[in-house]
Design an enzyme around this catalytic site. Structure first.
Site, PDB file in Angstrom:
ATOM      1  CD  GLU A 150      85.531  -3.722  15.393  1.00 32.15           C
ATOM      2  OE1 GLU A 150      84.618  -4.534  15.132  1.00 32.15           O
ATOM      3  OE2 GLU A 150      86.595  -3.651  14.744  1.00 32.15           O
ATOM      4  CG  HIS A 180      85.912  -4.331  11.327  1.00 38.32           C
ATOM      5  ND1 HIS A 180      87.003  -4.404  12.164  1.00 38.32           N
ATOM      6  CD2 HIS A 180      86.324  -4.807  10.130  1.00 38.32           C
ATOM      7  CE1 HIS A 180      88.033  -4.893  11.498  1.00 38.32           C
ATOM      8  NE2 HIS A 180      87.649  -5.146  10.259  1.00 38.32           N
ATOM      9  CB  CYS A 208      87.425  -8.731   9.628  1.00 30.72           C
ATOM     10  SG  CYS A 208      87.916  -8.316   7.958  1.00 30.72           S
TER      11      CYS A 208
END
Ligand code: GLN
Length: 192
Positions: free
Chosen positions: A173, A171, A77
């Site tokens: 994660e 994202h 990002c």
């Protein structure tokens, strides 16, 4: 050698967690000395303008640029905004080592944050579904031929690879899959 996560601000902890889950040593990077110990670097999501300010304050611009010539970097990002050759909306400084043009905050107000599922095509692996959490994400609006598109959402690339470097505008994660963290680790340990 560990994989470093640039820890000046932003979404750092979950990258440590994901990499450690797959048995990879990690280190938070705030100085050039810490960067020197790493075999790869994640520039996480956050706010790209704040990152730029802190990178200058911590004298990390030159060390990071030198690092990108040898080792893999994964921009998530805001991280992808910092890696892009050209940034618009508004235009701003960047490291510029990935030949793409990105438009910041491109999904507009109503859709600033959303979750989507799309096909992720990692080289030499079967296509797999990937959940993408997009948070005030940029869009890649132009990319040169030697940039490989690994995933698209609504016709725009959301995961790309250029040489040893990885870009995701979402994202990973924040989703369950470990596929992209495993893939980045494989880039870090590849020969040449
Ligand atoms: N909108 C942010 C920027 O332009 C990026 C948001 C993120 O990293 N989740 O820098």
């Amino acid at each position: 050698m560990p994989i470093g996560i640039l820890a000046l601000q932003g979404a750092v902890e979950l990258h440590h967690h994901k990499l450690r889950t797959i048995g990879v040593e990690t280190v938070s990077v705030r100085t050039a000395e810490e960067l020197r110990t790493c075999q790869g670097l994640i520039i996480p999501g956050g706010e790209s303008t704040t990152f730029l300010k802190l990178i200058h304050e911590n004298n990390l611009r030159e060390p990071i640029l030198a690092f990108t010539k040898r080792q893999p970097v994964w921009g998530v990002c805001a991280g992808s905004i910092l890696m892009a050759k050209k940034v618009e909306n508004p235009s701003q400084e960047s490291f510029g080592f990935v030949p793409i043009r990105v438009r910041r905050n491109a999904y507009g107000r109503q859709n600033e944050s959303f979750i989507a599922v799309f096909a992720l095509n990692l080289p030499g692996r079967p296509s797999l579904p990937q959940e993408g959490v997009f948070i005030r994400a940029p869009q890649v609006v132009e990319w040169e031929d030697e940039v490989a598109v690994l995933a698209k959402h609504e016709d725009k690339p959301v995961a790309l690879q250029y040489r040893q470097h990885l870009i995701t505008t979402f994202h990973p994660e924040l989703s369950e899959s470990l596929a992209l963290h495993k893939y980045f680790f494989s880039l870090c340990t590849a020969d040449g």
